[in-house]
Design a protein around this motif. Structure first.
Motif, PDB file in Angstrom:
ATOM      1  N   LYS A  50     -15.430 -28.585 195.196  1.00  0.00           N
ATOM      2  CA  LYS A  50     -14.866 -29.803 194.622  1.00  0.00           C
ATOM      3  C   LYS A  50     -13.371 -29.606 194.375  1.00  0.00           C
ATOM      4  N   LEU A  59      -7.966 -38.146 200.152  1.00  0.00           N
ATOM      5  CA  LEU A  59      -9.380 -38.370 200.460  1.00  0.00           C
ATOM      6  C   LEU A  59      -9.658 -38.134 201.940  1.00  0.00           C
ATOM      7  N   GLU A  93     -15.385 -32.165 198.291  1.00  0.00           N
ATOM      8  CA  GLU A  93     -15.667 -33.358 197.478  1.00  0.00           C
ATOM      9  C   GLU A  93     -14.505 -33.574 196.518  1.00  0.00           C
ATOM     10  N   LEU A  94     -13.792 -34.661 196.715  1.00  0.00           N
ATOM     11  CA  LEU A  94     -12.587 -34.944 195.942  1.00  0.00           C
ATOM     12  C   LEU A  94     -12.922 -35.695 194.668  1.00  0.00           C
ATOM     13  N   ARG A  95     -12.276 -35.284 193.571  1.00  0.00           N
ATOM     14  CA  ARG A  95     -12.451 -35.968 192.290  1.00  0.00           C
ATOM     15  C   ARG A  95     -11.080 -36.165 191.654  1.00  0.00           C
ATOM     16  N   LEU A 150      -7.355 -46.307 196.943  1.00  0.00           N
ATOM     17  CA  LEU A 150      -8.325 -45.800 197.915  1.00  0.00           C
ATOM     18  C   LEU A 150      -8.888 -46.921 198.780  1.00  0.00           C
ATOM     19  N   ARG A 162     -19.037 -41.813 190.773  1.00  0.00           N
ATOM     20  CA  ARG A 162     -18.935 -41.442 192.179  1.00  0.00           C
ATOM     21  C   ARG A 162     -19.213 -42.644 193.088  1.00  0.00           C
ATOM     22  N   VAL A 193     -18.304 -43.094 200.376  1.00  0.00           N
ATOM     23  CA  VAL A 193     -17.132 -43.448 201.169  1.00  0.00           C
ATOM     24  C   VAL A 193     -17.590 -43.968 202.528  1.00  0.00           C
ATOM     25  N   ARG A 244     -18.700 -38.531 199.476  1.00  0.00           N
ATOM     26  CA  ARG A 244     -18.483 -39.186 198.186  1.00  0.00           C
ATOM     27  C   ARG A 244     -17.112 -38.834 197.643  1.00  0.00           C
ATOM     28  N   VAL A 245     -16.645 -39.687 196.754  1.00  0.00           N
ATOM     29  CA  VAL A 245     -15.434 -39.404 195.996  1.00  0.00           C
ATOM     30  C   VAL A 245     -15.731 -39.749 194.539  1.00  0.00           C
TER      31      VAL A 245
END
Length: 329
Positions: free
Chosen positions: A157, A175, A184-186, A214, A235, A238, A244-245
């Motif tokens: 992550k 992203l 997995e970007l947060r 986004l 979450r 995408v 997921r983001v």
């Protein structure tokens, strides 16, 4: 069990291993750094393992996250992970790191029993990285991410904070890059935890701003109907998934009502919340010879007093005296 008066049960333990860091992120500390904790004030390896053992065997903790400062600066980290992996029941273990030293340690940490990592990276542009962190270590972080992924510390992550005038335009690019590399970007809203106490609500990039940016390039669909439970990140799938983001809106959409966290500072203090101004001392009990049962009860009492929320929306809110680097993320 670590239960509070609102019925929340803490099963996720965040353990700060050091207040030191090898970066100087503008939203965390000044360029010259801080006055670090003295070595005698820090918990020893044996004390950390004992407290985690009490949390796991007597208090119902099932997940342990090692944080800092920068936890990779802690001597003996691999051994600490290995000793905690030997606990019964075995907790799930993760690490939050700036990634600078991850390239050389990822495989050893995996072999010791670490399950996954969270790596902080706010930009794809080396010059912006230097402006944000005051260090030229962008390439080290990218190689650290690659090493973690190759070692199987997945899902890897990536935690990103967007700052006005620096990287606020990078959300779609970040992203796209994360999707390409299998990370997995947060995104995390900037929180009032900087040592300089310079945070201003009206200057932060909000979760709404991030999602709007986004959506200029991606279609986002709320995962599981938008229910996040105790997870800090909301979450989105995408472009239909499975990628997921996440967005952690700690300021504008806090998750306090379902919080399941308890925190241990590098000098042995229990914190019930990142924004708490009170701490409960476990180090003193450890060093005075208290048995495990007494320490567990001190921990229970501390968590019983947890407040309903962070208080960020209260006009009288005051930042914690200690910055993020001292209390763990």
């Amino acid at each position: 069990m670590l239960i509070d008066t609102y019925g929340r049960v803490a099963t996720d333990l965040r353990v700060s291993l050091t207040d030191r860091c090898n970066l100087r992120c503008t939203y965390c500390m000044p360029e010259e750094g801080l006055q670090w904790l003295a070595k005698p004030d820090l918990l020893t390896d044996d004390e950390i393992v004992r407290l985690i053992g009490i949390a796991v065997t007597e208090l119902g903790v099932t997940e342990v996250r090692f944080t800092g400062g920068e936890p990779l600066l802690r001597p003996g980290l691999v051994s600490l992970v290995e000793r905690c992996a030997a606990l019964a029941p075995r907790p799930q273990m993760s690490l939050t790191t700036n990634g600078v030293g991850l390239e050389r340690t990822a495989e050893a940490l995996r072999d010791a029993g670490l399950d996954r990592v969270n790596v902080s990276l706010d930009t794809l542009r080396p010059e912006v990285f230097q402006a944000l962190t005051r260090r030229k270590r962008h390439g080290d972080v990218l190689r650290g991410l690659e090493a973690a992924h190759a070692a199987g510390l997945t899902p890897v992550k990536v935690n990103t904070v967007l700052m006005p005038g620096l990287n606020e335009d990078e959300a779609p690019d970040l992203l796209a890059w994360a999707l390409e590399h299998g990370y997995e970007l947060r995104f995390i809203e900037q929180m009032p935890l900087d040592a300089q106490h310079g945070w201003k609500r009206d200057g932060m990039i909000t979760a709404g701003d991030i999602l709007t940016s986004l959506r200029t390039r991606f279609t986002l669909t709320p995962e599981d109907g938008g229910e996040r439970g105790s997870a800090p990140a909301e979450r989105w799938l995408v472009d239909g998934g499975p990628a997921r983001v996440g967005v952690i809106a700690s300021v504008t959409r806090p998750f306090c009502r379902a919080c399941d966290r308890t925190r241990l500072t590098a000098d042995g203090q229990v914190r019930t919340c990142l924004f708490a101004r009170e701490e409960s001392d476990l180090r003193g009990a450890l060093r005075s010879g208290a048995p495990d049962e007494e320490i567990a009860e001190l921990w229970r009492v501390a968590m019983w007093g947890k407040k309903a929320g962070s208080g960020l929306d209260d006009p009288s809110f005051l930042q914690p005296d200690r910055p993020m680097s001292a209390i763990g993320g």
